[in-house]
Design a protein around this motif. Structure first.
Motif, short mmCIF file in Angstrom:
data_model
loop_
_atom_site.label_atom_id
_atom_site.label_comp_id
_atom_site.label_asym_id
_atom_site.label_seq_id
_atom_site.Cartn_x
_atom_site.Cartn_y
_atom_site.Cartn_z
N ASP A 81 0.83 -1.21 0.00
CA ASP A 81 0.00 0.00 0.00
C ASP A 81 0.86 1.26 0.00
O ASP A 81 0.87 2.04 0.94
CB ASP A 81 -0.97 0.00 1.19
CG ASP A 81 -0.25 -0.16 2.53
OD1 ASP A 81 0.80 -0.83 2.58
OD2 ASP A 81 -0.75 0.38 3.52
N MET A 82 1.60 1.44 -1.08
CA MET A 82 2.43 2.62 -1.24
C MET A 82 2.12 3.27 -2.59
O MET A 82 1.35 2.73 -3.37
CB MET A 82 3.92 2.25 -1.13
CG MET A 82 4.41 1.32 -2.23
SD MET A 82 6.01 0.53 -1.87
CE MET A 82 7.04 1.91 -1.46
N PHE A 83 2.71 4.42 -2.83
CA PHE A 83 2.50 5.12 -4.09
C PHE A 83 2.77 4.16 -5.25
O PHE A 83 3.78 3.47 -5.28
CB PHE A 83 3.43 6.33 -4.16
CG PHE A 83 3.42 7.06 -5.47
CD1 PHE A 83 2.23 7.46 -6.07
CD2 PHE A 83 4.61 7.36 -6.11
CE1 PHE A 83 2.22 8.14 -7.28
CE2 PHE A 83 4.62 8.03 -7.32
CZ PHE A 83 3.42 8.42 -7.91
N GLY A 84 1.85 4.14 -6.21
CA GLY A 84 1.91 3.15 -7.28
C GLY A 84 3.21 3.14 -8.05
O GLY A 84 3.76 2.08 -8.38
N ARG A 85 3.77 4.32 -8.36
CA ARG A 85 5.00 4.38 -9.13
C ARG A 85 6.18 3.87 -8.31
O ARG A 85 7.08 3.20 -8.85
CB ARG A 85 5.24 5.82 -9.59
CG ARG A 85 6.39 5.98 -10.57
CD ARG A 85 6.17 5.21 -11.86
NE ARG A 85 5.02 5.68 -12.62
CZ ARG A 85 4.59 5.12 -13.73
NH1 ARG A 85 5.20 4.04 -14.19
NH2 ARG A 85 3.55 5.59 -14.38
N SER A 86 6.20 4.14 -7.01
CA SER A 86 7.26 3.60 -6.14
C SER A 86 7.18 2.08 -6.11
O SER A 86 8.21 1.39 -6.22
CB SER A 86 7.12 4.15 -4.72
OG SER A 86 7.21 5.54 -4.69
N TYR A 87 5.97 1.57 -5.96
CA TYR A 87 5.77 0.12 -5.91
C TYR A 87 6.23 -0.54 -7.20
O TYR A 87 6.89 -1.58 -7.18
CB TYR A 87 4.29 -0.17 -5.66
CG TYR A 87 3.97 -1.63 -5.43
CD1 TYR A 87 4.36 -2.28 -4.26
CD2 TYR A 87 3.29 -2.37 -6.39
CE1 TYR A 87 4.08 -3.62 -4.05
CE2 TYR A 87 3.00 -3.71 -6.19
CZ TYR A 87 3.39 -4.33 -5.02
OH TYR A 87 3.11 -5.66 -4.82
N ARG A 88 5.90 0.06 -8.33
CA ARG A 88 6.30 -0.50 -9.62
C ARG A 88 7.82 -0.46 -9.77
O ARG A 88 8.43 -1.38 -10.33
CB ARG A 88 5.67 0.28 -10.77
CG ARG A 88 4.18 0.06 -10.96
CD ARG A 88 3.90 -1.13 -11.89
NE ARG A 88 4.07 -2.41 -11.27
CZ ARG A 88 3.12 -3.10 -10.66
NH1 ARG A 88 1.91 -2.60 -10.57
NH2 ARG A 88 3.38 -4.28 -10.14
N PHE A 89 8.47 0.60 -9.28
CA PHE A 89 9.93 0.69 -9.38
C PHE A 89 10.59 -0.48 -8.65
O PHE A 89 11.50 -1.13 -9.19
CB PHE A 89 10.43 2.02 -8.80
CG PHE A 89 11.93 2.07 -8.65
CD1 PHE A 89 12.74 2.20 -9.76
CD2 PHE A 89 12.51 1.96 -7.40
CE1 PHE A 89 14.13 2.22 -9.63
CE2 PHE A 89 13.90 1.98 -7.25
CZ PHE A 89 14.71 2.12 -8.37
N PHE A 90 10.12 -0.76 -7.44
CA PHE A 90 10.72 -1.85 -6.67
C PHE A 90 10.35 -3.21 -7.24
O PHE A 90 11.23 -4.06 -7.47
CB PHE A 90 10.28 -1.75 -5.20
CG PHE A 90 11.00 -0.70 -4.42
CD1 PHE A 90 12.29 -0.91 -3.96
CD2 PHE A 90 10.40 0.52 -4.14
CE1 PHE A 90 12.97 0.06 -3.24
CE2 PHE A 90 11.06 1.50 -3.43
CZ PHE A 90 12.35 1.27 -2.98
N THR A 91 9.07 -3.43 -7.48
CA THR A 91 8.62 -4.78 -7.84
C THR A 91 8.84 -5.13 -9.31
O THR A 91 8.89 -6.31 -9.65
CB THR A 91 7.13 -4.97 -7.50
OG1 THR A 91 6.35 -4.00 -8.21
CG2 THR A 91 6.90 -4.81 -6.00
N ASP A 92 8.99 -4.14 -10.16
CA ASP A 92 9.25 -4.40 -11.58
C ASP A 92 10.73 -4.19 -11.91
O ASP A 92 11.46 -5.14 -12.21
CB ASP A 92 8.39 -3.52 -12.48
CG ASP A 92 6.93 -3.92 -12.45
OD1 ASP A 92 6.61 -4.96 -11.85
OD2 ASP A 92 6.11 -3.17 -13.00
N TYR A 93 11.19 -2.94 -11.81
CA TYR A 93 12.54 -2.62 -12.25
C TYR A 93 13.61 -3.32 -11.40
O TYR A 93 14.48 -4.03 -11.93
CB TYR A 93 12.79 -1.11 -12.25
CG TYR A 93 14.21 -0.80 -12.70
CD1 TYR A 93 14.54 -0.79 -14.05
CD2 TYR A 93 15.21 -0.58 -11.76
CE1 TYR A 93 15.84 -0.56 -14.45
CE2 TYR A 93 16.52 -0.34 -12.16
CZ TYR A 93 16.82 -0.33 -13.51
OH TYR A 93 18.12 -0.11 -13.90
#
Length: 365
Positions: A81-93
């Protein structure tokens, strides 16, 4: 005051390079700039830190810090439950880069238990989560991080140093999207990090390499905004609390998420770790996405926009805006429904804001 000239405001050093040898301290503005360095001094003062670094955006602060402190094979803990772009950076990139990324379910207890389960090189959390305003017990989490030898990074954008200083609660690094409450006028994009010098020196070198450096004019605007931070946050804290109480009693509102309400799941944690409850709240309306968008579009004073933290009150629909990159399943786990709206409260007259919300909510059947 500018020591070189006596100017009572920091000058904007709009230059790429500096005369040698007098300007050898700065060399090139991607590496160092006097206006930008003045801003880093300010965040050091506000957070009681050893060192600060400024970036071209909040995501620049997050990504640069993570890339400086993590390498393939390392592990990092975040929460869903964090900012979507931050979450995508960690879990994707970062995951694709070879970093082991674990994501905790929402809630301080879940994050702390996950942190205890194994040693993480880095733990990254938002002290007040976006958009459901869960409050993380930084004091308890920092104890676990120290026991496990983990670097604890706290995104304190929602609290600002007025409502919490994470370093004083045991965090190693604090980051901000300075575009939000710190600058406070919806007219600049900037990011900041502060903390222990042994980490910030490494992060600063990565910033110089990646080029996530802040422009001098943006630094000036951020410095100007910080001058009124305390005054703005006092009003914003007070306005948000009154609006949350109003919405909680409104017949067209199903649920309100605000850590200053006794009904909030983390109310006791919030009282323990926050000096003020902040200017962001979320609420669910009767009906689904159509109802939420109708309320948003019916507002006259509050502005529909994908930002927060300014003097103007703004509202957004997380499912289609800030958290649109999350899948339906990911939003379901976090608790982001189609009827959820996120409100960033500004410094307008609180009665005008309440009247605007009431009028918009009353358009629902």
């Amino acid at each position: 005051m500018d020591e070189a000239t006596g100017a009572i405001t920091t000058p904007i050093y709009q230059t790429t390079a500096y005369h040698y040898p007098e300007g050898e301290k700065y060399r090139y503005s991607r590496e160092a700039n006097p206006t930008v360095l003045e801003l880093t001094k300010k965040i050091v003062e506000l957070e009681n830190a050893e060192m600060g670094v400024a970036f071209s955006s909040g995501m620049g602060a997050i990504s640069t810090s993570a890339l400086a402190l993590l390498k393939p094979g390392n592990s990092v803990l975040v929460h869903r439950d964090m900012f979507g772009r931050s979450y995508r950076f960690f879990t994707d990139y970062l995951k694709n880069w070879g970093v082991n990324v674990d994501a905790s379910n929402p809630g301080s207890d879940n994050i702390i238990e996950k942190a205890k389960s194994k040693r993480y090189d880095v733990i990254f959390v938002e002290n007040i989560t976006n958009p459901l305003l869960r409050v993380v017990d930084i004091t308890e989490l920092s104890k676990v991080a120290k026991e496990r030898g983990s670097i604890l990074i706290v995104d304190a954008t929602f609290s600002t140093p007025i409502n919490q200083k994470p370093l004083e609660l045991g965090a190693d690094i604090v980051v901000h999207s300075a575009s939000k409450f710190l600058a406070g006028h919806n007219d600049v994009i900037a990011g900041l990090a502060a903390g222990y010098g042994k980490y910030l020196n490494v992060i600063d070198q990565m910033r110089r390499t990646l080029g996530t450096s802040l422009d001098a004019h943006a630094a000036y605007l951020t410095l100007r905004g910080i001058k009124t931070l305390k005054i703005r946050m006092d009003v914003i804290n007070r306005n948000a609390e009154q609006i949350a109480e109003f919405l909680e009693g409104h017949p067209k509102v199903v649920k309100v998420y605000y850590p200053g309400l006794k009904s909030h799941v983390d109310y006791e944690i919030a009282r323990k770790v926050l000096k003020g409850f902040g200017g962001v709240l979320s609420f669910e309306v009767n009906g689904g996405q159509e109802s939420a968008l109708k309320v948003m579009k019916s507002l006259k004073l509050i502005i529909p926009a994908q930002t927060l933290g300014g003097v103007n009150s703004v509202i957004s629909h997380p499912a289609t805006m800030s958290h649109r990159t999350l899948s339906l399943e990911e939003r379901k786990i976090v608790g982001i429904t189609d009827s959820l709206l996120r409100l960033s409260v500004g410094i307008e007259d609180v009665n005008d804001l309440i009247e605007d919300l009431d009028r918009a909510l009353c358009t629902l059947y």
